[in-house]
Motif scaffolding. Structure first.
Motif, PDB file in Angstrom:
ATOM      1  N   THR A 238      63.279  25.174  45.262  1.00  0.00           N
ATOM      2  CA  THR A 238      62.632  24.010  44.656  1.00  0.00           C
ATOM      3  C   THR A 238      61.157  24.282  44.370  1.00  0.00           C
ATOM      4  O   THR A 238      60.618  23.911  43.316  1.00  0.00           O
ATOM      5  CB  THR A 238      62.768  22.793  45.583  1.00  0.00           C
ATOM      6  OG1 THR A 238      64.153  22.557  45.834  1.00  0.00           O
ATOM      7  CG2 THR A 238      62.158  21.554  44.949  1.00  0.00           C
ATOM      8  N   LYS A 274      58.263  13.144  32.042  1.00  0.00           N
ATOM      9  CA  LYS A 274      58.035  14.347  32.842  1.00  0.00           C
ATOM     10  C   LYS A 274      57.796  13.996  34.303  1.00  0.00           C
ATOM     11  O   LYS A 274      58.176  14.747  35.212  1.00  0.00           O
ATOM     12  CB  LYS A 274      56.860  15.129  32.267  1.00  0.00           C
ATOM     13  CG  LYS A 274      57.169  15.764  30.913  1.00  0.00           C
ATOM     14  CD  LYS A 274      56.033  16.669  30.454  1.00  0.00           C
ATOM     15  CE  LYS A 274      56.395  17.362  29.132  1.00  0.00           C
ATOM     16  NZ  LYS A 274      55.327  18.265  28.655  1.00  0.00           N
ATOM     17  N   GLU A 276      59.252  11.502  35.914  1.00  0.00           N
ATOM     18  CA  GLU A 276      60.565  11.224  36.495  1.00  0.00           C
ATOM     19  C   GLU A 276      61.354  12.508  36.733  1.00  0.00           C
ATOM     20  O   GLU A 276      62.060  12.646  37.726  1.00  0.00           O
ATOM     21  CB  GLU A 276      61.339  10.286  35.572  1.00  0.00           C
ATOM     22  CG  GLU A 276      60.807   8.864  35.517  1.00  0.00           C
ATOM     23  CD  GLU A 276      60.774   8.218  36.887  1.00  0.00           C
ATOM     24  OE1 GLU A 276      61.755   8.415  37.665  1.00  0.00           O
ATOM     25  OE2 GLU A 276      59.790   7.527  37.211  1.00  0.00           O
ATOM     26  N   ALA A 277      61.232  13.464  35.815  1.00  0.00           N
ATOM     27  CA  ALA A 277      61.914  14.746  35.993  1.00  0.00           C
ATOM     28  C   ALA A 277      61.375  15.476  37.207  1.00  0.00           C
ATOM     29  O   ALA A 277      62.108  16.125  37.962  1.00  0.00           O
ATOM     30  CB  ALA A 277      61.756  15.600  34.735  1.00  0.00           C
ATOM     31  N   LYS A 279      60.067  14.057  39.907  1.00  0.00           N
ATOM     32  CA  LYS A 279      60.580  13.376  41.098  1.00  0.00           C
ATOM     33  C   LYS A 279      62.038  13.781  41.378  1.00  0.00           C
ATOM     34  O   LYS A 279      62.435  14.006  42.528  1.00  0.00           O
ATOM     35  CB  LYS A 279      60.518  11.853  40.904  1.00  0.00           C
ATOM     36  CG  LYS A 279      59.123  11.259  40.966  1.00  0.00           C
ATOM     37  CD  LYS A 279      59.215   9.747  40.814  1.00  0.00           C
ATOM     38  CE  LYS A 279      57.834   9.095  40.819  1.00  0.00           C
ATOM     39  NZ  LYS A 279      57.933   7.620  40.693  1.00  0.00           N
ATOM     40  N   LYS A 280      62.802  13.874  40.322  1.00  0.00           N
ATOM     41  CA  LYS A 280      64.213  14.248  40.481  1.00  0.00           C
ATOM     42  C   LYS A 280      64.348  15.645  41.079  1.00  0.00           C
ATOM     43  O   LYS A 280      65.229  15.905  41.905  1.00  0.00           O
ATOM     44  CB  LYS A 280      64.910  14.177  39.129  1.00  0.00           C
ATOM     45  CG  LYS A 280      66.414  14.338  39.213  1.00  0.00           C
ATOM     46  CD  LYS A 280      67.058  14.116  37.852  1.00  0.00           C
ATOM     47  CE  LYS A 280      68.566  14.255  37.945  1.00  0.00           C
ATOM     48  NZ  LYS A 280      69.225  14.039  36.638  1.00  0.00           N
ATOM     49  N   ALA A 281      63.462  16.550  40.684  1.00  0.00           N
ATOM     50  CA  ALA A 281      63.474  17.903  41.237  1.00  0.00           C
ATOM     51  C   ALA A 281      63.160  17.868  42.726  1.00  0.00           C
ATOM     52  O   ALA A 281      63.750  18.602  43.523  1.00  0.00           O
ATOM     53  CB  ALA A 281      62.477  18.784  40.491  1.00  0.00           C
ATOM     54  N   MET A 283      63.814  15.467  44.796  1.00  0.00           N
ATOM     55  CA  MET A 283      64.914  14.841  45.538  1.00  0.00           C
ATOM     56  C   MET A 283      66.023  15.821  45.888  1.00  0.00           C
ATOM     57  O   MET A 283      66.891  15.521  46.706  1.00  0.00           O
ATOM     58  CB  MET A 283      65.476  13.681  44.718  1.00  0.00           C
ATOM     59  CG  MET A 283      64.515  12.500  44.607  1.00  0.00           C
ATOM     60  SD  MET A 283      65.086  11.214  43.458  1.00  0.00           S
ATOM     61  CE  MET A 283      66.563  10.654  44.283  1.00  0.00           C
ATOM     62  N   ASN A 284      65.997  17.030  45.318  1.00  0.00           N
ATOM     63  CA  ASN A 284      66.988  18.053  45.653  1.00  0.00           C
ATOM     64  C   ASN A 284      66.788  18.616  47.045  1.00  0.00           C
ATOM     65  O   ASN A 284      67.709  19.203  47.624  1.00  0.00           O
ATOM     66  CB  ASN A 284      66.952  19.197  44.633  1.00  0.00           C
ATOM     67  CG  ASN A 284      67.502  18.774  43.282  1.00  0.00           C
ATOM     68  OD1 ASN A 284      68.356  17.897  43.208  1.00  0.00           O
ATOM     69  ND2 ASN A 284      66.999  19.383  42.222  1.00  0.00           N
ATOM     70  N   THR A 287      64.317  13.442  50.919  1.00  0.00           N
ATOM     71  CA  THR A 287      64.144  12.046  50.523  1.00  0.00           C
ATOM     72  C   THR A 287      62.657  11.752  50.296  1.00  0.00           C
ATOM     73  O   THR A 287      61.822  12.098  51.136  1.00  0.00           O
ATOM     74  CB  THR A 287      64.685  11.116  51.613  1.00  0.00           C
ATOM     75  OG1 THR A 287      66.069  11.424  51.853  1.00  0.00           O
ATOM     76  CG2 THR A 287      64.561   9.656  51.203  1.00  0.00           C
ATOM     77  N   ASP A 291      55.680   7.271  47.698  1.00  0.00           N
ATOM     78  CA  ASP A 291      55.535   7.427  46.248  1.00  0.00           C
ATOM     79  C   ASP A 291      54.365   6.531  45.796  1.00  0.00           C
ATOM     80  O   ASP A 291      54.510   5.314  45.718  1.00  0.00           O
ATOM     81  CB  ASP A 291      56.832   7.038  45.554  1.00  0.00           C
ATOM     82  CG  ASP A 291      56.762   7.241  44.042  1.00  0.00           C
ATOM     83  OD1 ASP A 291      55.689   7.586  43.526  1.00  0.00           O
ATOM     84  OD2 ASP A 291      57.824   7.054  43.397  1.00  0.00           O
TER      85      ASP A 291
END
Length: 305
Positions: A238, A274, A276-277, A279-281, A283-284, A287, A291
């Motif tokens: 990550t 970008k 949101e992308a 944040k999604k990365a 979350m891998n 948790t 924020d």
């Protein structure tokens, strides 16, 4: 090839070479039946019920032959036949085949003489033993069987070879069994000594490196280490993905802090997609526990799973 009639009351005989034995009706039970089946295999399943009320209590084997529209069914006690062969003085290794008198003498025209008091006769197609007074003339049984070819298939007796062992065979089998027992014993004690050595070496390694003593503790340690390895591998992947993100003056990573328990990051994103992308990365790997946003700067904290 010598062929002899084997009778329940037979006396010891002197036989040279191999012989075929024809079983007298005194050593089996016979029925000729029209059964509601078509094959010998199906008829064999019905044989026990056919003889149930006829034969004395005991353990019986069954033999079935098909003759035109009827079935010939035989019931016989293998141990009784084996005992009769033993009492006759015939060695088991000298017996080639066994046959039923019913298959060999069904078409008999002249009775066969069995000693001086009994005859073998075919009455309505069923071979039976009768007192000698019922026949004025009779042929010698041994002469008849040696001058006529066998008519029926041989009888299979499953206990035959295992129950009738002569002394030489028994000694040979005993020697073979003793050799195998000795080899097994040597192998057992060798394996036991090797196992003891392995266990002792295992204890020394455990003491030297202070490893857990029980398998439960060792499995727990291995599980914890494997979980840690997976978490760290995912964390590195990550982090690499975050650093590989395209950066420019309006969208870039400012600061990244890694600790054993969480990840803290601050980044500038003027484009919401970008952000949101990003944040999604994150979350891998865990948790998002915090924020916050100040202007275009994101302040995120991720707790590892």
């Amino acid at each position: 090839m010598t062929t002899l009639l084997l009778d329940k009351e037979a006396q010891p005989v002197d036989v040279q070479g191999r012989v075929d034995l024809v079983l007298s009706p005194s050593l089996y039970w016979f029925r000729s039946e029209a059964l509601p089946v078509k094959t010998v295999f199906q008829a064999r399943k019905l044989a026990p019920s056919v003889f149930d009320a006829i034969v004395p209590e005991g353990i019986y084997s069954y033999h079935v032959l098909k003759r035109d529209d009827t079935f010939w069914l035989f019931a016989y006690n293998e141990e009784q036949i084996i005992g009769t062969i033993a009492r006759s003085g015939i060695r088991p290794t000298d017996v080639r085949h066994l046959y039923f008198a019913q298959t060999e003498c069904a078409a008999l025209e002249t009775p066969l003489r069995l000693g001086g008091t009994r005859i073998l006769s075919s009455v309505d197609g069923v071979v039976t033993e009768l007192p000698a007074r019922y026949a004025a003339d009779a042929e010698d049984a041994r002469h008849f069987f040696e001058s006529h070819a066998r008519q029926g298939p041989a009888v299979g007796i499953t206990l035959y070879h295992s129950a009738l062992l002569d002394k030489k065979q028994f000694k040979r089998l005993s020697i073979v069994a003793a050799v195998f027992a000795l080899l097994y014993g040597i192998e057992y004690f060798t394996a036991r000594a090797h196992l003891a050595s392995v266990l002792e070496e295992q204890e020394k390694i455990a003491e030297t490196y202070r490893l857990p003593q029980t398998s439960f503790e060792r499995n727990g340690l291995i599980s914890a280490l494997e979980k840690k390895q997976k978490r760290q591998t995912r964390l590195r992947e990550t982090a690499k993905a975050l650093f590989d993100l395209p950066a420019d003056a309006e969208n870039h990573l400012e600061r990244l802090t890694l600790t054993p328990r969480n990840l803290t990051v601050s980044a500038v994103f003027k484009e919401p997609a970008k952000a949101e992308a990003f944040k999604k990365a994150l979350m891998n790997i865990g948790t998002i526990s915090s924020d916050k946003r100040k202007g275009d700067t994101l302040y995120l904290e991720v707790a590892y799973e």
